[in-house]
Design a protein around this motif. Sequence first.
Motif, PDB file in Angstrom:
ATOM      1  N   GLY A 123       6.069 -39.818 -33.911  1.00 32.35           N
ATOM      2  CA  GLY A 123       5.178 -40.959 -33.765  1.00 32.35           C
ATOM      3  C   GLY A 123       5.706 -42.032 -32.840  1.00 32.35           C
ATOM      4  N   SER A 124       6.890 -41.800 -32.291  1.00 26.25           N
ATOM      5  CA  SER A 124       7.557 -42.846 -31.514  1.00 26.25           C
ATOM      6  C   SER A 124       6.935 -43.086 -30.148  1.00 26.25           C
ATOM      7  N   THR A 125       6.514 -42.032 -29.469  1.00 26.70           N
ATOM      8  CA  THR A 125       6.015 -42.232 -28.104  1.00 26.70           C
ATOM      9  C   THR A 125       4.688 -42.979 -28.088  1.00 26.70           C
ATOM     10  N   SER A 126       3.840 -42.757 -29.072  1.00 21.72           N
ATOM     11  CA  SER A 126       2.577 -43.496 -29.113  1.00 21.72           C
ATOM     12  C   SER A 126       2.826 -44.973 -29.421  1.00 21.72           C
ATOM     13  N   ALA A 127       3.819 -45.250 -30.266  1.00 21.94           N
ATOM     14  CA  ALA A 127       4.185 -46.637 -30.541  1.00 21.94           C
ATOM     15  C   ALA A 127       4.776 -47.303 -29.302  1.00 21.94           C
ATOM     16  N   LEU A 128       5.567 -46.539 -28.538  1.00 20.82           N
ATOM     17  CA  LEU A 128       6.144 -47.059 -27.296  1.00 20.82           C
ATOM     18  C   LEU A 128       5.044 -47.409 -26.299  1.00 20.82           C
ATOM     19  N   ASP A 129       4.076 -46.529 -26.150  1.00 25.00           N
ATOM     20  CA  ASP A 129       2.950 -46.801 -25.258  1.00 25.00           C
ATOM     21  C   ASP A 129       2.206 -48.061 -25.680  1.00 25.00           C
ATOM     22  N   GLU A 130       2.048 -48.217 -26.979  1.00 23.55           N
ATOM     23  CA  GLU A 130       1.322 -49.375 -27.520  1.00 23.55           C
ATOM     24  C   GLU A 130       1.981 -50.684 -27.098  1.00 23.55           C
ATOM     25  N   LEU A 131       3.291 -50.758 -27.188  1.00 23.91           N
ATOM     26  CA  LEU A 131       3.995 -51.991 -26.844  1.00 23.91           C
ATOM     27  C   LEU A 131       4.088 -52.207 -25.340  1.00 23.91           C
ATOM     28  N   ASN A 132       4.250 -51.133 -24.586  1.00 21.65           N
ATOM     29  CA  ASN A 132       4.368 -51.277 -23.130  1.00 21.65           C
ATOM     30  C   ASN A 132       3.127 -51.896 -22.504  1.00 21.65           C
ATOM     31  N   LYS A 133       1.993 -51.754 -23.145  1.00 19.76           N
ATOM     32  CA  LYS A 133       0.749 -52.303 -22.596  1.00 19.76           C
ATOM     33  C   LYS A 133       0.762 -53.824 -22.542  1.00 19.76           C
ATOM     34  N   TYR A 134       1.496 -54.462 -23.433  1.00 26.46           N
ATOM     35  CA  TYR A 134       1.595 -55.928 -23.369  1.00 26.46           C
ATOM     36  C   TYR A 134       2.277 -56.356 -22.075  1.00 26.46           C
ATOM     37  N   PHE A 135       3.229 -55.574 -21.622  1.00 25.01           N
ATOM     38  CA  PHE A 135       3.932 -55.909 -20.386  1.00 25.01           C
ATOM     39  C   PHE A 135       3.049 -55.671 -19.165  1.00 25.01           C
ATOM     40  N   THR A 136       2.409 -54.516 -19.130  1.00 28.29           N
ATOM     41  CA  THR A 136       1.692 -54.141 -17.913  1.00 28.29           C
ATOM     42  C   THR A 136       0.468 -55.009 -17.651  1.00 28.29           C
ATOM     43  N   LEU A 137      -0.101 -55.621 -18.677  1.00 26.02           N
ATOM     44  CA  LEU A 137      -1.259 -56.498 -18.429  1.00 26.02           C
ATOM     45  C   LEU A 137      -0.826 -57.914 -18.064  1.00 26.02           C
ATOM     46  N   SER A 138       0.493 -58.139 -18.003  1.00 29.25           N
ATOM     47  CA  SER A 138       1.004 -59.483 -17.716  1.00 29.25           C
ATOM     48  C   SER A 138       1.899 -59.515 -16.484  1.00 29.25           C
ATOM     49  N   HIS A 139       1.756 -58.523 -15.604  1.00 23.34           N
ATOM     50  CA  HIS A 139       2.554 -58.452 -14.370  1.00 23.34           C
ATOM     51  C   HIS A 139       4.043 -58.343 -14.672  1.00 23.34           C
TER      52      HIS A 139
END
Length: 207
Positions: A123-139
């Motif tokens: 379940g770790s990679t889906s959780a990682l993707d979830e958090l990375n999205k906060y970074f990518t939408l903020s430059h």
Amino acid sequence: MKVIIINGSARRHGCTARALREVEEVLHDEGIKTITFHIGSQDIRGCISCHKCQKTGKCVFDDAVNEIAAEFENADGILIGTPVYYAGASGTVISLLDRLYYSTSFDKTMKAGAAVISSRRAGSTSALDELNKYFTLSHMPVVPSSYWNEVHGFTASDVEKDAEGLQTMRNLGRNMAFLVKSISLGKEKYGLPENESGIYTSFADGL
């Protein structure tokens, strides 16, 4: 230079903390200061879309979100750790990040972002993707490593046996330090990239 560390686990000295410590030690070796917030056992509610933050510049709920925001504004990067619950990040982490990113208007462009995930098995990679999205939408550039940023174990002592996971954390720390330093030099020489804003696709014409 400074990196904010957020431990989203309710266990202050558990698996997530052990992983974050491995990264933090490398950051310190590289001359990067850190400040850690343990929010996993705090009562942090989700956003209620009241939009008061757009008038006051801070969240209407005065808890760890506003405390972290004050440090985040002047930080060069942020490191977020979470245990895995049902293939996702902890609810406390998501509630905090939703409000932290929505209520803060300061520019996050080129602040380095990294997520660290701990799970017993999966379940770790889906959780990682979830958090990375906060970074990518903020430059914010996402810091990579030699594998997905995860450790495995049921207890912190289990994580000690995850040699590859801990190596991944150390590589993450080195990459984060390099990225933070490189971006600082780039800002001095070139400034931050220009970001367009103000275009929202809402399909108001009904198409």
